[in-house]
Enzyme design. Structure first.
Site, PDB file in Angstrom:
ATOM      1  N   TYR A  21      10.667   5.966   1.804  1.00 20.72           N
ATOM      2  CA  TYR A  21       9.263   5.566   1.626  1.00 20.72           C
ATOM      3  C   TYR A  21       8.497   6.649   0.868  1.00 20.72           C
ATOM      4  CZ  TYR A  21       4.341   4.895   2.794  1.00 20.72           C
ATOM      5  OH  TYR A  21       2.976   4.770   2.727  1.00 20.72           O
ATOM      6  N   LYS A  81       6.903   6.368  -2.931  1.00 15.96           N
ATOM      7  CA  LYS A  81       5.466   6.536  -3.171  1.00 15.96           C
ATOM      8  C   LYS A  81       5.206   7.678  -4.157  1.00 15.96           C
ATOM      9  CE  LYS A  81       2.393   4.709  -1.635  1.00 15.96           C
ATOM     10  NZ  LYS A  81       1.637   3.552  -2.208  1.00 15.96           N
ATOM     11  N   THR A  91       0.336   8.574  -0.054  1.00 20.57           N
ATOM     12  CA  THR A  91       0.587   8.907   1.337  1.00 20.57           C
ATOM     13  C   THR A  91       0.868  10.392   1.547  1.00 20.57           C
ATOM     14  OG1 THR A  91       2.164   8.513   3.167  1.00 20.57           O
ATOM     15  CG2 THR A  91       3.005   8.291   0.948  1.00 20.57           C
ATOM     16  N   ASP A  92       0.633  10.849   2.775  1.00 24.50           N
ATOM     17  CA  ASP A  92       1.006  12.208   3.174  1.00 24.50           C
ATOM     18  C   ASP A  92       2.512  12.402   3.198  1.00 24.50           C
ATOM     19  OD1 ASP A  92       1.033  10.338   5.284  1.00 24.50           O
ATOM     20  OD2 ASP A  92       0.857  11.899   6.806  1.00 24.50           O
ATOM     21  N   ASP A 117       1.671 -10.531  -8.018  1.00 26.13           N
ATOM     22  CA  ASP A 117       2.851  -9.739  -7.739  1.00 26.13           C
ATOM     23  C   ASP A 117       2.869  -8.595  -8.744  1.00 26.13           C
ATOM     24  OD1 ASP A 117       5.334  -8.601  -7.427  1.00 26.13           O
ATOM     25  OD2 ASP A 117       6.478 -10.445  -7.721  1.00 26.13           O
ATOM     26  N   GLY A 141      -3.633  -6.673   2.792  1.00 24.56           N
ATOM     27  CA  GLY A 141      -3.103  -5.561   3.568  1.00 24.56           C
ATOM     28  C   GLY A 141      -4.191  -4.837   4.331  1.00 24.56           C
TER      29      GLY A 141
END
Length: 311
Positions: free
Chosen positions: A127, A131, A101-102, A36, A10
């Site tokens: 999303y 997260k 994440t923000d 995985d 990624g």
């Protein structure tokens, strides 16, 4: 010290492995096919096989809009996978660095303010919710954790807003009034992925020297905070300066709701990075430097491509 990276193919995993390799640090980089993180048996097998000193989880479902339709897949990767990996690591007394994440914040703060680590989380998108669930799972499963929230990642290798914008501008150069619609109701912190990778390496080196870290949640992002529309202007002005485009298109302000089917974005997701600065001496990403590098690389790649086509 041996470092295991999940999601190594990624955006962050690629930047991180490049830096670890250049610094000659021992690491194992595993992509989804090799590990995985939603498969507990596979996790146990890899940890037994490689016996890492520390784990960095960069694996995630990051397609914000698609997550609205594929909620189960998003939660499976971002919440269940994070939990299984953190738990397996805890069982073998292995610390974990986990990326978040923000988008875990609502975005309701006034634009003059930024989010600190202890602010209340209230994500609006699937999303962001998945997260946040991953963050909570890591905290509950493994006391020896570092959670890093970051934002608006870009680099010269992967698809991102900056590269897509430059490509769109190039495609419209022959139009009489080239126009690009850009969300004007989003405010945040562009972050050079290579700077994030450097920050993680700094944490790894600190852990290697001290055998511990001040565990917890940290913010790492770029400065200064900027609106999505201003970010677009910066990108295109830099692209014009380096000869990628001959003129600037018109940027038409719109809202994220203009894009049918898009997930809700935080209006203000600016991250305050004071905590990581004070405890580790890690400075925020200077996104203007990263943007110049991206544009210069984009220019070189295009020159190579044109040369290849003409030969």
């Amino acid at each position: 010290m041996t470092i295991l990276i999940s999601g190594a193919n990624g955006k962050v995993g690629t930047a991180l492995t490049a830096q670890l390799k250049s610094r000659k640090l021992a690491y194992i980089a595993l992509d989804h096919a090799q590990l995985d993180i939603t498969n507990s048996a596979a996790i146990k097998q890899r940890l037994h096989e490689y016996r890492p000193s520390i784990i960095i989880n960069t694996a995630a479902f990051t397609q914000v809009d698609i997550a609205e339709q594929q909620q189960e897949e998003a939660y499976r990767a971002n919440a269940l996978g994070a939990e299984l990996l953190a738990q397996a690591a805890a069982n073998q007394q292995i610390p974990i660095i986990h990326l978040s994440t923000d988008y875990v914040f609502s975005g309701d703060k006034p634009l003059a303010q930024s989010y600190v680590e202890d602010d209340a989380t209230e994500p609006a998108s699937v999303y962001g919710k998945s997260k946040l669930a991953g963050e909570q799972a890591v905290r509950n499963a493994n006391a020896h954790h570092i959670i890093i929230r970051t934002a608006w990642l870009f680099d010269e290798h992967s698809d991102n807003f900056a590269k897509k914008l430059i490509t769109a501008a190039k495609q419209q150069l022959d139009l009489p009034n080239p126009t690009l619609r850009i969300a004007a109701n989003q405010y945040g912190c562009p972050t050079d992925t290579s700077d994030l990778a450097s920050a993680i390496v700094h944490l790894l080196q600190t852990y290697a020297s001290k055998a511990t870290l001040p565990w917890g949640t940290y913010h790492y992002a770029g400065e200064p905070a900027i609106s999505r529309l201003e970010w677009a202007q910066e990108i295109l002005t830099t692209a014009q300066t380096h000869g990628l485009i001959t003129r600037l298109p018109i940027l038409a302000p719109t809202t994220d709701t203009y894009y049918i089917g898009s997930a809700p974005r935080p209006a203000n997701s600016a991250l305050n990075c004071t905590k990581i600065q004070q405890l580790f001496g890690i400075e925020p990403s200077q996104w203007r430097n990263g943007l110049r590098h991206l544009v210069q690389t984009f220019s070189t790649d295009n020159e190579i491509s044109c040369s290849d086509k003409s030969s």
